[in-house]
Design an enzyme around this catalytic site. Sequence first.
Site, PDB file in Angstrom:
ATOM      1  N   ILE A   1       0.837  -1.206   0.000  1.00 19.02           N
ATOM      2  CA  ILE A   1       0.000   0.000   0.000  1.00 19.02           C
ATOM      3  C   ILE A   1       0.875   1.260   0.000  1.00 19.02           C
ATOM      4  CG2 ILE A   1      -1.903   1.238   1.122  1.00 19.02           C
ATOM      5  CD1 ILE A   1      -2.652  -1.430   2.472  1.00 19.02           C
TER       6      ILE A   1
ATOM      7  N   THR B   1      -6.124  -1.199  10.359  1.00 18.72           N
ATOM      8  CA  THR B   1      -6.916  -2.233   9.700  1.00 18.72           C
ATOM      9  C   THR B   1      -8.262  -2.437  10.388  1.00 18.72           C
ATOM     10  OG1 THR B   1      -6.977  -4.640   9.371  1.00 18.72           O
ATOM     11  CG2 THR B   1      -5.564  -3.860  11.108  1.00 18.72           C
ATOM     12  N   ASP B   2      -9.225  -2.964   9.621  1.00 13.37           N
ATOM     13  CA  ASP B   2     -10.524  -3.314  10.225  1.00 13.37           C
ATOM     14  C   ASP B   2     -10.407  -4.546  11.129  1.00 13.37           C
ATOM     15  OD1 ASP B   2     -10.167  -5.270   8.275  1.00 13.37           O
ATOM     16  OD2 ASP B   2     -12.110  -4.975   7.293  1.00 13.37           O
ATOM     17  N   GLU B   3      -9.280  -5.267  11.021  1.00 16.25           N
ATOM     18  CA  GLU B   3      -9.169  -6.530  11.774  1.00 16.25           C
ATOM     19  C   GLU B   3      -9.119  -6.301  13.283  1.00 16.25           C
ATOM     20  OE1 GLU B   3      -6.613  -9.468  10.000  1.00 16.25           O
ATOM     21  OE2 GLU B   3      -6.812  -8.550   8.024  1.00 16.25           O
TER      22      GLU B   3
ATOM     23  N   TYR C   1      -1.423 -10.527  14.675  1.00 21.33           N
ATOM     24  CA  TYR C   1      -1.343  -9.347  13.799  1.00 21.33           C
ATOM     25  C   TYR C   1      -2.336  -8.272  14.251  1.00 21.33           C
ATOM     26  CZ  TYR C   1      -2.577  -6.330   9.856  1.00 21.33           C
ATOM     27  OH  TYR C   1      -2.886  -5.241   9.079  1.00 21.33           O
ATOM     28  N   SER C   2      -3.621  -8.665  14.364  1.00 24.03           N
ATOM     29  CA  SER C   2      -4.617  -7.627  14.681  1.00 24.03           C
ATOM     30  C   SER C   2      -4.428  -7.094  16.094  1.00 24.03           C
ATOM     31  CB  SER C   2      -6.042  -8.127  14.447  1.00 24.03           C
ATOM     32  OG  SER C   2      -6.290  -9.328  15.124  1.00 24.03           O
TER      33      SER C   2
ATOM     34  N   LYS D   1      -1.742  -4.497  15.843  1.00 25.41           N
ATOM     35  CA  LYS D   1      -2.248  -3.262  15.225  1.00 25.41           C
ATOM     36  C   LYS D   1      -3.167  -2.527  16.211  1.00 25.41           C
ATOM     37  CE  LYS D   1      -1.771  -1.802  11.621  1.00 25.41           C
ATOM     38  NZ  LYS D   1      -0.722  -0.902  11.037  1.00 25.41           N
TER      39      LYS D   1
ATOM     40  N   TYR E   1      -8.677 -21.875   2.498  1.00 28.02           N
ATOM     41  CA  TYR E   1      -8.686 -22.315   3.896  1.00 28.02           C
ATOM     42  C   TYR E   1     -10.115 -22.697   4.304  1.00 28.02           C
ATOM     43  CZ  TYR E   1      -4.177 -19.748   4.394  1.00 28.02           C
ATOM     44  OH  TYR E   1      -2.899 -19.266   4.274  1.00 28.02           O
TER      45      TYR E   1
ATOM     46  N   HIS F   1      -9.381 -18.360  12.629  1.00 29.98           N
ATOM     47  CA  HIS F   1      -9.763 -17.627  11.408  1.00 29.98           C
ATOM     48  C   HIS F   1     -11.017 -16.767  11.618  1.00 29.98           C
ATOM     49  CE1 HIS F   1      -9.892 -18.149   6.734  1.00 29.98           C
ATOM     50  NE2 HIS F   1      -9.911 -16.880   7.115  1.00 29.98           N
TER      51      HIS F   1
HETATM   52  P1  NAD Z   1       3.271  -4.773   3.454  1.00 30.95           P
HETATM   53  O1  NAD Z   1       3.643  -5.911   4.349  1.00 30.95           O
HETATM   54  O2  NAD Z   1       3.119  -5.003   2.001  1.00 30.95           O
HETATM   55  O3  NAD Z   1       4.328  -3.583   3.626  1.00 30.95           O
HETATM   56  C1  NAD Z   1       4.855  -3.199   4.852  1.00 30.95           C
HETATM   57  C2  NAD Z   1       6.112  -2.373   4.595  1.00 30.95           C
HETATM   58  O4  NAD Z   1       6.628  -1.951   5.854  1.00 30.95           O
HETATM   59  C3  NAD Z   1       7.220  -3.156   3.891  1.00 30.95           C
HETATM   60  O5  NAD Z   1       7.772  -2.372   2.868  1.00 30.95           O
HETATM   61  C4  NAD Z   1       8.245  -3.391   4.997  1.00 30.95           C
HETATM   62  O6  NAD Z   1       9.581  -3.473   4.520  1.00 30.95           O
HETATM   63  C5  NAD Z   1       8.035  -2.175   5.867  1.00 30.95           C
HETATM   64  N1  NAD Z   1       8.441  -2.402   7.259  1.00 30.95           N
HETATM   65  C6  NAD Z   1       8.193  -3.472   8.033  1.00 30.95           C
HETATM   66  N2  NAD Z   1       8.730  -3.306   9.249  1.00 30.95           N
HETATM   67  C7  NAD Z   1       9.327  -2.081   9.247  1.00 30.95           C
HETATM   68  C8  NAD Z   1      10.027  -1.325  10.211  1.00 30.95           C
HETATM   69  N3  NAD Z   1      10.240  -1.811  11.450  1.00 30.95           N
HETATM   70  N4  NAD Z   1      10.484  -0.106   9.880  1.00 30.95           N
HETATM   71  C9  NAD Z   1      10.298   0.398   8.628  1.00 30.95           C
HETATM   72  N5  NAD Z   1       9.642  -0.283   7.668  1.00 30.95           N
HETATM   73  C10 NAD Z   1       9.152  -1.506   7.977  1.00 30.95           C
HETATM   74  O7  NAD Z   1       1.935  -4.183   4.093  1.00 30.95           O
HETATM   75  P2  NAD Z   1       0.743  -3.421   3.389  1.00 30.95           P
HETATM   76  O8  NAD Z   1      -0.268  -4.408   2.959  1.00 30.95           O
HETATM   77  O9  NAD Z   1       1.285  -2.456   2.410  1.00 30.95           O
HETATM   78  O10 NAD Z   1       0.130  -2.643   4.640  1.00 30.95           O
HETATM   79  C11 NAD Z   1       0.572  -1.317   4.957  1.00 30.95           C
HETATM   80  C12 NAD Z   1      -0.180  -0.841   6.185  1.00 30.95           C
HETATM   81  O11 NAD Z   1      -1.564  -0.868   5.950  1.00 30.95           O
HETATM   82  C13 NAD Z   1       0.066  -1.728   7.417  1.00 30.95           C
HETATM   83  O12 NAD Z   1       0.139  -0.901   8.541  1.00 30.95           O
HETATM   84  C14 NAD Z   1      -1.185  -2.598   7.475  1.00 30.95           C
HETATM   85  O13 NAD Z   1      -1.474  -2.986   8.801  1.00 30.95           O
HETATM   86  C15 NAD Z   1      -2.229  -1.643   6.930  1.00 30.95           C
HETATM   87  N6  NAD Z   1      -3.381  -2.262   6.274  1.00 30.95           N
HETATM   88  C16 NAD Z   1      -3.190  -3.199   5.298  1.00 30.95           C
HETATM   89  C17 NAD Z   1      -4.303  -3.745   4.646  1.00 30.95           C
HETATM   90  C18 NAD Z   1      -4.153  -4.756   3.536  1.00 30.95           C
HETATM   91  O14 NAD Z   1      -5.164  -5.291   3.073  1.00 30.95           O
HETATM   92  N7  NAD Z   1      -2.956  -5.039   3.036  1.00 30.95           N
HETATM   93  C19 NAD Z   1      -5.583  -3.332   5.015  1.00 30.95           C
HETATM   94  C20 NAD Z   1      -5.723  -2.369   6.020  1.00 30.95           C
HETATM   95  C21 NAD Z   1      -4.617  -1.836   6.628  1.00 30.95           C
HETATM   96  P1  TYD Z   2      -5.258 -12.577   3.419  1.00 27.26           P
HETATM   97  O1  TYD Z   2      -5.073 -12.135   2.015  1.00 27.26           O
HETATM   98  O2  TYD Z   2      -4.126 -13.251   4.124  1.00 27.26           O
HETATM   99  O3  TYD Z   2      -5.781 -11.318   4.244  1.00 27.26           O
HETATM  100  P2  TYD Z   2      -6.409 -11.256   5.760  1.00 27.26           P
HETATM  101  O4  TYD Z   2      -6.071 -12.492   6.487  1.00 27.26           O
HETATM  102  O5  TYD Z   2      -5.695 -10.059   6.302  1.00 27.26           O
HETATM  103  O6  TYD Z   2      -7.882 -11.055   5.582  1.00 27.26           O
HETATM  104  O7  TYD Z   2      -6.485 -13.561   3.448  1.00 27.26           O
HETATM  105  C1  TYD Z   2      -7.762 -13.178   2.951  1.00 27.26           C
HETATM  106  C2  TYD Z   2      -8.702 -14.311   3.231  1.00 27.26           C
HETATM  107  O8  TYD Z   2      -8.319 -15.426   2.407  1.00 27.26           O
HETATM  108  C3  TYD Z   2      -8.655 -14.813   4.661  1.00 27.26           C
HETATM  109  O9  TYD Z   2      -9.967 -15.198   5.056  1.00 27.26           O
HETATM  110  C4  TYD Z   2      -7.755 -16.037   4.589  1.00 27.26           C
HETATM  111  C5  TYD Z   2      -8.032 -16.589   3.200  1.00 27.26           C
HETATM  112  N1  TYD Z   2      -6.889 -17.291   2.544  1.00 27.26           N
HETATM  113  C6  TYD Z   2      -7.099 -18.536   1.954  1.00 27.26           C
HETATM  114  O10 TYD Z   2      -8.217 -19.094   1.975  1.00 27.26           O
HETATM  115  N2  TYD Z   2      -6.029 -19.137   1.342  1.00 27.26           N
HETATM  116  C7  TYD Z   2      -4.786 -18.593   1.310  1.00 27.26           C
HETATM  117  O11 TYD Z   2      -3.845 -19.227   0.765  1.00 27.26           O
HETATM  118  C8  TYD Z   2      -4.599 -17.299   1.902  1.00 27.26           C
HETATM  119  C9  TYD Z   2      -3.254 -16.624   1.887  1.00 27.26           C
HETATM  120  C10 TYD Z   2      -5.684 -16.682   2.511  1.00 27.26           C
END
Ligand code: NAD
Ligand code: TYD
Length: 353
Positions: free
Chosen positions: A12, A133-135, A159-160, A163, A216, A294
């Site tokens: 992101i 995150t919403d989690e 994780y959640s 956060k 899953y 889960h």
């Molecule tokens: P990501 O895992 O793709 O990226 C995380 C980045 O943070 C990576 O580039 C990593 O190198 C960097 N990082 C990790 N630890 C670090 C540290 N100690 N210092 C500096 N950099 C560090 O994650 P993402 O999916 O891009 O998520 C970004 C943010 O958005 C996170 O805070 C996550 O909780 C939040 N978020 C993600 C989602 C989603 O669906 N991916 C949804 C809602 C919120």
């Molecule tokens: P994920 O992309 O890991 O996001 P989050 O756990 O943060 O929601 O997973 C999305 C959903 O998909 C979650 O319910 C777990 C499921 N999932 C599978 O069923 N198979 C997989 O291999 C993965 C990675 C996730």
Amino acid sequence: MSILVTGGAGFIGSNFVLDWLAISNEAVINIDKLTYAGNLENLASLAGNEQHLFVRGDIGDAALITRLLAQHKPRAVVNFAAESHVDRSIHGPEDFIQTNIVGTFHLLEAARAYWNALEGEEKDNFRFLHVSTDEVYGSLSKTDPAFSETNRYEPNSPYSASKAASDHLVRAYHHTYGLPVVTTNCSNNYGPYHFPEKLIPLCILNALAGKPLPIYGDGQQVRDWLYVKDHCSAIRRVLEAGQLGEVYNVGGWNEKANLDVVRELCAILDELQPRADGQPYHTQITYVKDRAGHDRRYAIDATKLEKELGWKPSETFETGIRKTVQWYLDNQPWVTNVSSGAYQDWVNKQYTT
Ligand code: NAD
Ligand code: TYD
């Protein structure tokens, strides 16, 4: 003027930096530790762009953050840096505690000292935007209303929980020290540069490689999906107009069961790049052991953000997922590079035991 972005080489964060620099002439200081999830290739199109300064570093390194703040005097910090994968947090929570909780604490401390020393307009206009995150709200039943900003925090995974702890720290820094913070809690993102450990990119890549598409449990877990560029526009809007100390839920009004998500991307692949044997990709769907603890359903009520700040997502799931599949088809070198090394170790650990 500039902003300091953390985690801007991740999924992101890199989309945010790319979009920001495409529409603004404000520089970005991008600090990222470059864990397995950070990838400078995401930012390759910024080579030579003087508005982008990349610094490899840890948000927990208070001395580094303090130096960067003093040197560049950003008007905002946008905190994306985190460990973000639920399954990895189940295998090993420690990094999540270190970065998401302790790291955020150090970042807040550095930001507080910096903000305290500012004066006048610079002080009034400074923002610390925390991306969450919403989690943190836990799991919903089929009939529960979607999460609003006033829902209780009930995180269920390491994780959640990490956060949630970081959100509480951010809140406390506002209430106790007056730090001008805003927090966003967003649903599941998808789109370009998504690391293929997460459901959507993993299934696109596995489908193309003729590998199983691991679902899953029964695949009926529901997530609310938001195209990453809509998340980025929401963050820009909250940075611009969010009320201090407030929380904004960000979501796409796109609740989908995992099995339906995977079936939908299979159907798009059938159309855009049919299998050589003429069979549909969904035949690769395989049910595997469920994730521990889960969460059954997440759903976001984004009314506050829409009503108070006038934000709306511009993609539906149908348009966003099509763009995403097409992006992975068009960016095979990125996919090849990201799918080696540490990524292979993870896949072996998660899917072959
Ligand atoms: P990501 O895992 O793709 O990226 C995380 C980045 O943070 C990576 O580039 C990593 O190198 C960097 N990082 C990790 N630890 C670090 C540290 N100690 N210092 C500096 N950099 C560090 O994650 P993402 O999916 O891009 O998520 C970004 C943010 O958005 C996170 O805070 C996550 O909780 C939040 N978020 C993600 C989602 C989603 O669906 N991916 C949804 C809602 C919120
Ligand atoms: P994920 O992309 O890991 O996001 P989050 O756990 O943060 O929601 O997973 C999305 C959903 O998909 C979650 O319910 C777990 C499921 N999932 C599978 O069923 N198979 C997989 O291999 C993965 C990675 C996730």
